[in-house]
Design an enzyme around this catalytic site. Structure first.
Site: not given
Ligand code: NAD
Length: 495
Positions: A188, A263, A297, A397
């Site tokens: 997906k 992850e 990331c 973040e």
């Protein structure tokens, strides 16, 4: 290079784009579609099939059938590796096309997918194809009184949900070990960036990957993504994305007792000692924070700098960042493209405001950027902030071209500043004193510590996170292949 390549125009002409299930191009059962936009000018690039639970059911059924009935799972590893190598060769052959599609959909400067993301997919496919040929699947166990061994077999159907920042590269990192081990997959892709994954399926078809081995359900996270991660028919799940969604996926997998790899996000730090080459390091960190418009990331979002060199380093970095040309991904002079969506742009701008409200000071003022001729694009300027380590911009973040600069006096303080993060993905240590750099690197709590560089992903070195950054062993390492092989012991008493 012709832009757009005629093959890209042809691929985008047959709208709405269909998903790929059981080797067939198919619309969503509901007939619904969603739009994907060019972040560089906000225009719709394509309408794409919006799959839901019913499409996920079809894809999982196809993957289960392919696992049981095609010879993908049972063929000798060498034969599977030959097919995966053929796919890698096709990725190389279509680099220009895949790179253009990726650049359009994500907003990346074209050179990045041309020279980085797309070649990396071919390398990952080859790495795991080769490794799978040399992996021992039968190992005798020396126990007294028994004939015993461990046998490793593929699990079955592996589900993958991916984010929008490195769509095709992450497909490579994710599915290559699963395929090389003999599993079948249902993917997906992110709704913002489904295009390169769909084009990849055309290459998989051409390479001779059997029907049903690779399936792609395009659609929204809350519908297609949720249905995939909740599906009782999958045998393994892998998710790359935010910790918030990671939690939901882990909950669903927990309920079904399906092993899961996560992850997730990060808040990477770079620790800079006072013996570094200031100019070279400022350039390297400016490059790190503007790579993919900061939507990376593990990138260096917190610069923890020895107090003696902080001003010099920050001034030099601000100069370099101010000189980076912001522009459309297709413009050869562009150094940094837009962020992926208006939503992402508002997220970055919102953090800058919140950070300032909490007392952060701008060393380089960020904000929205205008690009002539592309006024509707989602552009932001690079920013450098400084202030308290408790500031929201030092903790959370942001996922944009923003770094937070903090001083330190000694090694212990630098380590403490890095380790106060709830994330644990990747950090770097910069010093000419390699004893010190290695010592500090080992004290940082994260899956990855780099020395005198940031953002390193060699094939064969596991890339994983701990704490809020993920669990389950990561990607890119030799053990990742083993993660996709189910161990089983076979035991017989000796008479
Ligand atoms: P996201 O979590 O919002 O979305 C990721 C994927 O999850 C998308 O495909 C989305 O459709 C899907 N999704 C959303 N809601 C869902 C639900 N309820 N159930 C199932 N699936 C759902 O993340 P994003 O904004 O696309 O990506 C950015 C994040 O990804 C950042 O946190 C970044 O750090 C992280 N990331 C991590 C790595 C890594 O290797 N550790 C790599 C790239 C990105």
């Amino acid at each position: 290079m012709q832009y757009p390549h005629p093959e890209v125009t042809k691929f985008l002409a047959s709208q709405p784009l269909k998903m790929f299930i059981n080797g067939e191009w198919t619309a969503a059962v509901s007939g619904d579609t969603f739009e994907t936009r060019d972040p560089g000018d906000g225009k719709v690039i394509a309408k794409v099939a919006a799959g839901d639970k019913r499409d996920v059911d079809r894809a999982v059924a196809a993957a289960r059938d392919a696992f049981r009935k095609s010879d993908w799972a049972t063929m000798p590893a060498n034969d599977r590796a030959v097919i995966i190598h053929r796919l890698a060769d096709l990725v190389d052959k279509h680099t220009e096309i895949l790179a253009q599609i990726e650049s359009m959909d994500v907003g990346k400067p074209l050179a990045q997918p041309m020279n980085g993301d797309v070649p990396n997919v071919a390398q990952t496919l080859r790495y795991y194809a080769d490794l799978s040929v040399h992996t021992r699947r039968r190992e005798p166990i020396a126990v007294s009184g028994f004939d015993a061994r461990t046998v490793r077999s593929p699990y079955g159907v592996c589900g993958f949900v991916f984010p929008w920042n490195f769509p095709i590269l992450l497909v490579g990192w994710g599915i290559s070990p699963a395929l090389a081990a003999g599993n079948t997959v249902v993917i997906k892709p992110a709704e913002d960036t489904p295009l390169s994954t769909l084009y990849f399926c055309k290459l998989a078809e051409e390479a001779g990957i059997p029907k049903g081995v690779i399936n792609v359900v395009t659609g929204l996270g809350e519908t297609a993504g949720a249905a995939l991660s909740q599906h009782p028919g999958i045998n393994r799940m892998s998710f790359t994305g935010s910790p918030e969604v990671g939690r939901l996926i882990a909950e669903s997998c927990g309920r079904n007792l399906v092993p899961v790899k996560l992850e997730l996000g990060g808040k990477g730090a770079a620790v800079l000692f006072d013996d570094i080459d200031i100019d070279a390091t400022a350039k390297a960190l400016a490059g790190a924070i503007t790579l993919n418009s900061g939507q990376v990331c593990c990138t260096a979002t917190r610069w923890i700098v020895h107090e003696r060199i902080l001003d010099k380093l920050a001034n030099r970095a601000a100069e370099v960042l101010s000189g980076i040309q912001i522009g459309h991904g297709s413009d050869a002079t562009t150094g940094m493209g837009p962020v992926v969506s208006e939503k992402q742009r508002q997220r970055v701008l919102g953090y800058l405001e919140k950070g300032e409200r909490e007392g952060a000071r701008s060393l380089l003022r960020g904000g929205a950027a205008n690009v002539k001729g592309h006024e509707e694009g989602y552009y932001v300027k690079p920013a450098l902030l400084t202030g308290s380590p408790d500031n929201v911009c030092a903790r959370e973040e942001i996922f944009g071209p923003v770094a937070y600069v903090m001083p330190f006096r000694d090694e212990a303080e630098a380590i403490e500043l890095v380790n106060r993060s709830s994330y644990g993905l990747a950090n770097s240590v910069w010093s000419q004193n390699l004893d010190r750099a290695n010592r500090v690197a080992e004290r940082l709590v994260a899956g990855n510590s780099w020395i005198n560089a940031h953002n390193l992903f060699p094939h064969g070195v596991a890339y994983a996170g701990c704490n809020l950054s993920g669990m389950g062993g990561g990607v890119l390492g030799p053990d990742t292949l083993m993660d996709y092989l189910r161990p089983q012991s076979i035991v017989r008493p000796l008479g």
